[in-house]
Design a protein around this motif. Structure first.
Motif, PDB file in Angstrom:
ATOM      1  N   TRP A 129       0.824  -1.206   0.000  1.00 35.37           N
ATOM      2  CA  TRP A 129       0.000   0.000   0.000  1.00 35.37           C
ATOM      3  C   TRP A 129       0.864   1.263   0.000  1.00 35.37           C
ATOM      4  N   LEU A 130       1.933   1.251   0.793  1.00 32.56           N
ATOM      5  CA  LEU A 130       2.782   2.434   0.873  1.00 32.56           C
ATOM      6  C   LEU A 130       3.514   2.710  -0.435  1.00 32.56           C
ATOM      7  N   ASP A 131       3.614   1.706  -1.269  1.00 31.23           N
ATOM      8  CA  ASP A 131       4.305   1.849  -2.555  1.00 31.23           C
ATOM      9  C   ASP A 131       3.354   2.238  -3.683  1.00 31.23           C
ATOM     10  N   LEU A 132       2.056   2.311  -3.385  1.00 27.48           N
ATOM     11  CA  LEU A 132       1.065   2.613  -4.422  1.00 27.48           C
ATOM     12  C   LEU A 132       1.038   4.099  -4.761  1.00 27.48           C
ATOM     13  N   SER A 133       0.764   4.380  -6.023  1.00 29.87           N
ATOM     14  CA  SER A 133       0.493   5.753  -6.456  1.00 29.87           C
ATOM     15  C   SER A 133      -0.685   5.717  -7.413  1.00 29.87           C
ATOM     16  N   ALA A 134      -1.224   6.876  -7.694  1.00 26.22           N
ATOM     17  CA  ALA A 134      -2.400   6.941  -8.561  1.00 26.22           C
ATOM     18  C   ALA A 134      -2.124   6.329  -9.932  1.00 26.22           C
ATOM     19  N   LYS A 135      -0.929   6.520 -10.442  1.00 23.73           N
ATOM     20  CA  LYS A 135      -0.625   6.017 -11.793  1.00 23.73           C
ATOM     21  C   LYS A 135      -0.589   4.494 -11.842  1.00 23.73           C
ATOM     22  N   ASP A 136      -0.458   3.837 -10.672  1.00 25.36           N
ATOM     23  CA  ASP A 136      -0.498   2.377 -10.657  1.00 25.36           C
ATOM     24  C   ASP A 136      -1.892   1.854 -10.980  1.00 25.36           C
ATOM     25  N   VAL A 137      -2.911   2.633 -10.627  1.00 27.27           N
ATOM     26  CA  VAL A 137      -4.299   2.202 -10.814  1.00 27.27           C
ATOM     27  C   VAL A 137      -4.905   2.826 -12.058  1.00 27.27           C
ATOM     28  N   TRP A 138      -4.646   4.125 -12.250  1.00 24.70           N
ATOM     29  CA  TRP A 138      -5.229   4.850 -13.388  1.00 24.70           C
ATOM     30  C   TRP A 138      -4.130   5.125 -14.407  1.00 24.70           C
ATOM     31  N   PRO A 139      -4.125   4.455 -15.545  1.00 23.50           N
ATOM     32  CA  PRO A 139      -3.079   4.667 -16.554  1.00 23.50           C
ATOM     33  C   PRO A 139      -2.947   6.117 -16.980  1.00 23.50           C
ATOM     34  N   ALA A 140      -4.057   6.803 -17.044  1.00 24.84           N
ATOM     35  CA  ALA A 140      -4.044   8.229 -17.366  1.00 24.84           C
ATOM     36  C   ALA A 140      -5.105   8.896 -16.514  1.00 24.84           C
ATOM     37  N   ARG A 141      -4.798  10.081 -16.022  1.00 25.66           N
ATOM     38  CA  ARG A 141      -5.773  10.770 -15.179  1.00 25.66           C
ATOM     39  C   ARG A 141      -7.037  11.050 -15.983  1.00 25.66           C
ATOM     40  N   PRO A 142      -8.195  10.566 -15.514  1.00 24.78           N
ATOM     41  CA  PRO A 142      -9.426  10.765 -16.285  1.00 24.78           C
ATOM     42  C   PRO A 142      -9.882  12.213 -16.256  1.00 24.78           C
ATOM     43  N   LEU A 143     -10.357  12.679 -17.402  1.00 24.84           N
ATOM     44  CA  LEU A 143     -10.955  14.001 -17.480  1.00 24.84           C
ATOM     45  C   LEU A 143     -12.463  13.810 -17.354  1.00 24.84           C
ATOM     46  N   VAL A 144     -12.954  13.940 -16.146  1.00 24.27           N
ATOM     47  CA  VAL A 144     -14.355  13.625 -15.897  1.00 24.27           C
ATOM     48  C   VAL A 144     -15.204  14.814 -16.319  1.00 24.27           C
ATOM     49  N   ASN A 183     -11.097   4.517 -18.022  1.00 22.57           N
ATOM     50  CA  ASN A 183      -9.798   3.855 -17.966  1.00 22.57           C
ATOM     51  C   ASN A 183      -9.944   2.394 -18.347  1.00 22.57           C
ATOM     52  N   ASP A 184      -8.819   1.761 -18.681  1.00 17.93           N
ATOM     53  CA  ASP A 184      -8.820   0.305 -18.723  1.00 17.93           C
ATOM     54  C   ASP A 184      -8.447  -0.196 -17.321  1.00 17.93           C
ATOM     55  N   ASN A 185      -8.439  -1.512 -17.132  1.00 21.71           N
ATOM     56  CA  ASN A 185      -8.147  -2.017 -15.789  1.00 21.71           C
ATOM     57  C   ASN A 185      -6.808  -2.745 -15.710  1.00 21.71           C
ATOM     58  N   GLU A 186      -5.927  -2.488 -16.684  1.00 20.96           N
ATOM     59  CA  GLU A 186      -4.639  -3.185 -16.663  1.00 20.96           C
ATOM     60  C   GLU A 186      -3.776  -2.760 -15.479  1.00 20.96           C
ATOM     61  N   GLY A 187      -3.831  -1.474 -15.123  1.00 23.86           N
ATOM     62  CA  GLY A 187      -3.086  -1.021 -13.955  1.00 23.86           C
ATOM     63  C   GLY A 187      -3.584  -1.681 -12.693  1.00 23.86           C
TER      64      GLY A 187
END
Length: 281
Positions: free
Chosen positions: A71-86, A99-103
């Motif tokens: 958990w301490l090693d996680l960052s947003a880019k690990d989950v979201w390949p690109a920041r979504p423009l909502v 997003n895709d779910n590969e991250g």
């Protein structure tokens, strides 16, 4: 030694969903394990499925230490390949998610040391929502990663996960804190690791957004509140206190260490007040 072998009870950990707030559950888990409170079964939803599957592999402080490091090693880019423009344009694009779910798949595979449910040390169940029927889809066997991905498929942000031809989305859509499932599996003592209190939003909203957030909180928690009110008399339930999560971005991981530390302290105080002493296991 499990809680069942010590007390004659069947102890369940129920881990609810709420994205990056899942870091709070690590502090809760540390407080429980330090007091010899070990699950005989684990039930999870969304990020609670991720943490739950990991701790079910071997519910020990050593496993928790590994989970904390991840958990301490996680960052947003690990989950979201690109920041979504909502925005309206993005949401109307011809694709099932921003997003895709590969991250997230890579994160899940790092977190789960076992490939299948059968390899876990204690029984584990996690829930997803059928996008076709609107009903629950429970996983208790087969590949772990696919089940956790389905349980965590946040609508619009992550694509549905297709299992046996059925598109599945985040289990929190129908069962954010699956207390009833743990009881149905035979639990006689349940520790609920919820992440979002019903009272986390103001009961006297001042803005349209406040009304929307309050309505969503009520809808999300309605089933849990009902199940909590109808727990059988012979089942002991402890709802561990959560933390305020205001002003924390849904995709932020910069406060993970703080959330773990605060949650551990809050959980330790609660358990001490309930008579569960550190080192008693």
């Amino acid at each position: 030694m499990s809680a069942r072998s010590q007390t004659g009870q069947t102890t369940a950990f129920v881990l609810g969903g709420a994205g990056n707030m899942g870091a709070i559950q690590l502090g809760m888990l540390r407080g429980l394990l330090e007091r010899g409170l070990v699950p005989d079964l684990v039930v999870g939803c969304s990020v609670g499925a991720l943490n739950g599957g990991a701790i079910a592999s071997a519910p020990t402080l050593e496993t928790l230490g590994r989970l904390e490091a991840l958990w301490l090693d996680l960052s947003a880019k690990d989950v979201w390949p690109a920041r979504p423009l909502v925005g309206a344009v993005q949401l109307l694009r011809q694709r099932p998610a921003l997003n895709d779910n590969e991250g997230l798949r890579r994160v899940v595979e790092r977190f789960l040391p076992n490939a299948t449910f059968a390899e876990l040390a204690v029984p584990f169940a996690c829930v997803a929502t059928s996008l076709t029927t609107g009903g629950e889809r429970w996983f208790t066997e087969g590949p772990l990663a696919e089940a956790v991905l389905a349980s965590s498929a946040l609508p619009a942000l992550l694509p549905p996960v297709v299992v046996d031809g059925e598109p599945l989305i985040d289990g929190a859509t129908v069962n954010v804190v699956p207390l009833g499932r743990a009881i149905a599996m035979g639990a006689t003592r349940v520790f609920v690791l919820q992440l979002k209190d019903l009272d986390a939003t103001s009961p006297q909203p001042r803005r349209p957004l406040d009304v929307l957030l309050r309505a969503f909180a009520i809808s999300r928690n309605f089933r849990f509140v009902h199940e909590l009110a109808t727990v059988p008399d012979d089942v002991e339930v402890h709802v561990l206190p959560s933390l305020s999560w205001a002003r924390l971005r849904y995709d932020g991981f910069s406060r993970t260490a703080e959330l773990m530390e605060r949650s551990h302290a809050t959980t330790a105080r609660y358990l001490e007040d309930q008579g569960f002493r550190a080192g008693q296991g």
